[in-house]
Design a protein around this motif. Structure first.
Motif, PDB file in Angstrom:
ATOM      1  N   TYR A 153      -3.357 -17.148   0.261  1.00 45.70           N
ATOM      2  CA  TYR A 153      -4.348 -16.749   1.186  1.00 45.70           C
ATOM      3  C   TYR A 153      -5.555 -17.721   1.651  1.00 45.70           C
ATOM      4  N   TRP A 171       2.280 -10.428   3.621  1.00 46.24           N
ATOM      5  CA  TRP A 171       1.509  -9.278   3.352  1.00 46.24           C
ATOM      6  C   TRP A 171       0.766  -9.151   5.025  1.00 46.24           C
ATOM      7  N   HIS A 208       3.447  -3.811  -9.821  1.00 41.87           N
ATOM      8  CA  HIS A 208       1.754  -4.269  -9.234  1.00 41.87           C
ATOM      9  C   HIS A 208       0.381  -3.585  -9.761  1.00 41.87           C
ATOM     10  N   HIS A 209      -0.536  -3.702  -9.620  1.00 40.80           N
ATOM     11  CA  HIS A 209      -2.042  -3.638 -10.047  1.00 40.80           C
ATOM     12  C   HIS A 209      -1.702  -3.343 -10.945  1.00 40.80           C
ATOM     13  N   PHE A 223      -2.614  -6.442   6.153  1.00 42.13           N
ATOM     14  CA  PHE A 223      -2.721  -7.661   6.854  1.00 42.13           C
ATOM     15  C   PHE A 223      -1.098  -7.223   8.042  1.00 42.13           C
ATOM     16  N   ASN A 262       0.673  -1.199  -0.131  1.00 46.83           N
ATOM     17  CA  ASN A 262      -0.338  -0.844   0.169  1.00 46.83           C
ATOM     18  C   ASN A 262       0.520   1.312  -0.091  1.00 46.83           C
ATOM     19  N   GLU A 313       3.099 -13.589  -0.887  1.00 47.45           N
ATOM     20  CA  GLU A 313       2.469 -12.921  -0.237  1.00 47.45           C
ATOM     21  C   GLU A 313       1.589 -13.825   0.310  1.00 47.45           C
ATOM     22  N   ASN A 365       3.052  -8.707 -10.557  1.00 42.38           N
ATOM     23  CA  ASN A 365       2.084  -9.327  -9.777  1.00 42.38           C
ATOM     24  C   ASN A 365       1.586  -9.813 -10.476  1.00 42.38           C
ATOM     25  N   GLU A 366       0.663 -10.956  -9.524  1.00 44.36           N
ATOM     26  CA  GLU A 366      -0.496 -11.803  -9.097  1.00 44.36           C
ATOM     27  C   GLU A 366      -1.532 -11.023 -10.970  1.00 44.36           C
ATOM     28  N   TRP A 396     -13.375  -5.074  -0.313  1.00 38.79           N
ATOM     29  CA  TRP A 396     -12.590  -5.025  -1.533  1.00 38.79           C
ATOM     30  C   TRP A 396     -12.742  -7.142  -1.851  1.00 38.79           C
ATOM     31  N   HIS A 419      -9.401 -13.139   4.862  1.00 41.01           N
ATOM     32  CA  HIS A 419      -9.918 -11.760   4.105  1.00 41.01           C
ATOM     33  C   HIS A 419     -11.738 -11.320   4.895  1.00 41.01           C
TER      34      HIS A 419
HETATM   35  C1  BGC Z   1      -2.988  -6.339  -2.739  1.00 42.12           C
HETATM   36  C2  BGC Z   1      -3.831  -5.935  -1.663  1.00 42.12           C
HETATM   37  C3  BGC Z   1      -4.607  -6.920  -0.886  1.00 42.12           C
HETATM   38  C4  BGC Z   1      -3.827  -7.768  -0.499  1.00 42.12           C
HETATM   39  C5  BGC Z   1      -4.353  -9.049   0.427  1.00 42.12           C
HETATM   40  C6  BGC Z   1      -2.118  -7.742  -2.901  1.00 42.12           C
HETATM   41  O1  BGC Z   1      -1.397  -8.741  -3.764  1.00 42.12           O
HETATM   42  O2  BGC Z   1      -1.693  -5.801  -4.094  1.00 42.12           O
HETATM   43  O3  BGC Z   1      -4.276  -4.451  -2.139  1.00 42.12           O
HETATM   44  O4  BGC Z   1      -4.306  -5.932   0.419  1.00 42.12           O
HETATM   45  O5  BGC Z   1      -3.091  -8.634  -2.135  1.00 42.12           O
HETATM   46  O6  BGC Z   1      -5.711  -9.148  -0.466  1.00 42.12           O
END
Ligand code: BGC
Length: 388
Positions: free
Chosen positions: A238, A359, A136-137, A365, A61, A326, A176-177, A250, A245
């Motif tokens: 996760y 994370w 990222h993003h 988190f 963040n 993560e 990222n992801e 979100w 979560h």
């Molecule tokens: C995102 C975060 C999010 C986290 C857990 C990360 O990959 O960048 O914004 O809080 O995943 O959902």
């Protein structure tokens, strides 16, 4: 050799081979002829670099926020020393480079983002933390990978040139992801081009890549990498999602129930608020969470241990180190459950010789309380306490 010695030798060999054969066969078996060539050297630059990326923290963040936005995280130079003191050996730094790119065809990155990234990279390296910077993003890439490839490559060209003289504990993570349209299959050739681009100026830089579906371990089987011996594969986890979560606005309506403890089953059955109108699969998960014993409970290590073991088997087969980039639990979960969860995942990683990166440092988190200037209760022991 006399008979006594022969018997001792036979017994010793039997002992070694019984230890070498795990009771359960977890070797990776490709379903099709492997498209990716296994690398046989398990002491390659990637494996040596992986030893620098064992216990990490995400500076979440922070630099991934678009210009003009503040997602609540500020970082003082002294915090890198705190990371090191706590026991972390690396920091993963999400960066929203694409927000700072000019128009096509050059996609020139603004000096402002380099200045901010340099602050993090140099302070972290000064504290002997290895650093991983990523993109990222980059949502446009997830919507339209082919249409965004040029921008993606041009960003990496500029970042690679900028950091080419930096020492090796600085690594790059390509994306990222990846998710939605950015499937593993579509990303494979894009990754190969980005690696080739980076290699022009950074022949010895460690590069991390993530499979599709948000860095999902189940996607590893679809990853096809070039035969570059300095690439580490990073995955995210996760699971169990309804625990990690809970209350995360979100993450959709399924994670609305809060008060879920880790690990299950809870001392008293958890009864979700009926007004939440939960979907049948969530209600089914809650029922199992309430009733199944610890070793069968979906809200326990079962949710991730098998995946990590399979990731390790994939890694051994292909000769590519794997890293968990993560994992974490939102601060809506109670502190003791969060500590139990972080501890359980890091132990599962360590049992599989997989480096981990939580994370996150000081956002939603978080590990660190920047106001009190110390770790949140239970978090240090969860990550750095003795392995039980
Ligand atoms: C995102 C975060 C999010 C986290 C857990 C990360 O990959 O960048 O914004 O809080 O995943 O959902």
């Amino acid at each position: 050799m006399n008979d006594f010695r022969k018997i001792r030798l036979i017994l010793a060999l039997a002992f070694v081979s019984s230890r070498a054969q795990p009771a359960e066969d977890v070797r990776f078996k490709p379903a099709n002829p492997p498209a990716m060539q296994p690398l046989t050297n398990h002491d390659s630059p990637a494996y040596r670099s992986a030893r620098l990326f064992l216990h990490g923290v995400n500076l979440g963040n922070y630099l991934e926020a678009p210009p003009g936005q503040n997602w609540g995280v500020t970082v003082a130079a002294g915090e890198f020393a705190a990371m090191r003191r706590e026991g972390f050996d690396h920091v993963r730094v999400p960066v929203g480079w694409h927000h700072y790119a000019g128009p096509a065809p050059d996609f020139k990155l603004s000096p402002a983002i380099f200045a901010r990234a340099d602050f993090v990279v140099t302070n972290a390296l000064d504290q002997h933390l290895a650093v991983m910077i990523n993109i990222h993003h980059f949502d446009e890439l997830d919507r339209d990978p082919a249409g965004t490839t040029e921008e993606f490559l041009k960003i990496w060209r500029q970042v690679a040139v900028h950091y080419q003289a930096f020492p090796n504990p600085l690594a790059f993570e390509l994306d990222n992801e990846p998710h939605n349209q950015a499937t593993t299959a579509l990303m494979n050739p894009i990754y190969a081009r980005a690696i080739a681009e980076i290699r022009q100026t950074n022949p010895r830089r460690t590069i991390f890549v993530e499979p599709g579906h948000w860095g999902n371990m189940d996607e590893l089987k679809n990853l096809v990498l070039p035969p570059d011996d300095n690439v580490i594969v990073s995955v995210h986890c996760y699971e169990p999602f309804y625990f990690t979560h809970q209350g995360a606005t979100w993450a959709g309506p399924d994670v609305k129930p809060t008060g879920i403890v880790f690990p299950g089953p809870p001392a008293q059955p958890f009864v979700p608020d009926a007004r939440l109108n939960l979907k049948p699969w969530v209600l089914d998960w809650i029922k199992k969470y309430n009733t199944l014993p610890a070793d069968e409970n979906p809200n326990g290590p079962l949710a991730f241990t098998g995946k990590l073991k399979s990731a390790r088997a994939w890694s051994d087969y292909y000769g590519r180190p794997v890293h968990l980039g993560e994992f974490g639990a939102y601060t809506k979960a109670d502190p003791a459950s969060r500590a139990n969860y972080y501890s359980a995942v890091r132990r599962a990683c360590e049992n599989n010789s997989i480096g981990w990166c939580i994370w996150d440092w000081s956002a939603g988190f978080r590990y660190w309380d920047p106001v009190a200037n110390r770790a949140l209760p239970g978090m240090h022991a969860a990550l750095f306490g003795k392995t039980k």
